[in-house]
Enzyme design. Structure first.
Site, short mmCIF file in Angstrom:
data_model
loop_
_atom_site.label_atom_id
_atom_site.label_comp_id
_atom_site.label_asym_id
_atom_site.label_seq_id
_atom_site.Cartn_x
_atom_site.Cartn_y
_atom_site.Cartn_z
N HIS A 12 0.82 -1.23 0.00
CA HIS A 12 0.00 0.00 0.00
C HIS A 12 0.85 1.28 0.00
CE1 HIS A 12 0.01 -0.17 4.69
NE2 HIS A 12 1.05 0.49 4.24
N HIS A 59 -2.83 4.79 9.29
CA HIS A 59 -1.50 5.37 9.53
C HIS A 59 -1.60 6.68 10.32
CE1 HIS A 59 -0.62 2.60 6.20
NE2 HIS A 59 0.64 2.68 6.51
N HIS A 193 9.77 -4.11 4.72
CA HIS A 193 10.31 -2.75 4.70
C HIS A 193 10.53 -2.24 6.11
CE1 HIS A 193 5.92 -1.98 4.86
NE2 HIS A 193 6.08 -0.67 4.97
N GLU A 240 3.39 -5.35 8.74
CA GLU A 240 2.10 -5.15 8.06
C GLU A 240 1.62 -6.40 7.32
OE1 GLU A 240 2.52 -0.37 6.98
OE2 GLU A 240 2.79 -1.85 5.42
C1 DHB Z 1 6.30 3.14 2.48
C2 DHB Z 1 5.59 1.97 2.71
C3 DHB Z 1 4.57 1.94 3.67
O1 DHB Z 1 3.88 0.80 3.95
C4 DHB Z 1 4.20 3.09 4.34
O2 DHB Z 1 3.15 3.03 5.20
C5 DHB Z 1 4.91 4.27 4.13
C6 DHB Z 1 5.95 4.29 3.18
C7 DHB Z 1 7.39 3.17 1.46
O3 DHB Z 1 7.71 2.15 0.85
O4 DHB Z 1 7.92 4.25 1.22
FE FE Z 2 2.41 1.16 5.65
#
Ligand code: DHB
Ligand code: FE
Length: 279
Positions: A12, A59, A193, A240
């Site tokens: 997302h 978020h 991530h 997540e």
């Molecule tokens: C990114 C990914 C995320 O899930 C998020 O909430 C904010 C940023 C990213 O890849 O930059």
């Molecule tokens: Fe996210």
């Protein structure tokens, strides 16, 4: 009766909204990522679900660190978009189905998932970007959508096992709804991530690929890991990906894999698309 026809998962990433808004989707950086949605779009076009249950994480738009429900269900007829970044114009509001939401809420609580019911809810990139990647952008969306928020932000976050169990309860809830509706479950967020700290930028392709494979064929695999172990392997925000298990639990054990695509990195993330179909 309502029927769950299948599930779709998607990352997302907020930059996806910017890429769509500024017509960058066919640029070399983005093309392969967006191409990964092609077969998922075709599957949705062919089966035309009436409504999506979108499992996502908020978020900071509805819930912040001061108040954070573990599971929260939208029980409204309309969900306006607002976002926390990129300065993008909000997209059109999404139509929900409060009657179905209240049925799901009753059934989940009866099955001992004590969720928070939200009669007003704003939706952010976590909800909007997967829908835009799958359907394009519309003034009137071609599908209704109900947000089911999972806390993946403020620890303690629910376990993978709990998320899979929530999915199974969600299946019972939907399948006991008397109206003839075709329902798709979307599991969003992830994959690996980490956005802050010493390991910022971490992506674990090997773990992501194994996770995609196991979520399709053996979702219990993920429940062997504690959240600390998942974050060690997939990064702090990689947690997540537990939301994909809510989708998986809502589907039949023998759901068929229709499509699988992985691309990394995009923005800061390993990005996966998975389509599973109930028979
Ligand atoms: C990114 C990914 C995320 O899930 C998020 O909430 C904010 C940023 C990213 O890849 O930059
Ligand atoms: Fe996210």
């Amino acid at each position: 009766m309502a029927k769950i026809i299948g599930g779709v998962t998607s990352s997302h990433i907020p930059a996806v909204g910017n890429a769509i808004a500024n017509n960058l989707t066919q640029e070399p950086y983005w093309k392969r990522f967006f191409d990964g949605y092609g077969p998922a779009k075709e599957w949705l076009q062919k089966h035309k679900p009436d409504i999506a249950i979108v499992v996502y994480n908020d978020h900071g738009l509805n819930f912040f660190l001061d108040k954070q429900p573990t599971f929260a269900l939208g029980c409204a007829d309309i969900y306006p978009n607002a976002d926390e970044g990129w300065g993008l114009k909000p997209v059109a509001s999404f139509q929900g189905d409060a009657q179905l939401s209240w049925h799901i809420a009753e059934s989940l609580v009866e099955q001992e998932f004590d969720i928070t019911m939200c009669q007003e809810m704003l939706v952010d990139h976590g909800f909007v970007n997967p829908i835009r990647a799958l359907y394009g952008t519309h003034d009137v969306w071609p599908i209704k959508a109900i947000p089911l928020a999972v806390n993946t932000v403020q620890h303690p976050v629910p376990t993978a096992k709990r998320c899979l169990a929530l999915g199974r309860a969600l299946r019972k809830a939907i399948e006991s709804y008397p109206e003839d509706l075709k329902v798709v479950i979307m599991g969003t967020g992830g994959m690996s991530h980490q956005l802050q700290g010493e390991r910022a930028g971490l992506i674990n392709v090997e773990f992501d690929l194994e996770t995609m494979d196991k979520i399709a064929t053996d979702p219990e695999w993920m429940t062997q890991f504690s959240n600390a172990e998942i974050m060690r392997m997939a990064g702090t925000e990689g947690i997540e990906t537990i939301m994909w298990l809510v989708m998986r639990g809502a589907l039949q054990d023998d759901a068929k894999v229709i499509h699988k695509h992985y691309h990394a990195p995009i923005s800061n993330t390993g990005a996966g698309v998975l389509v599973l179909e109930n028979n």
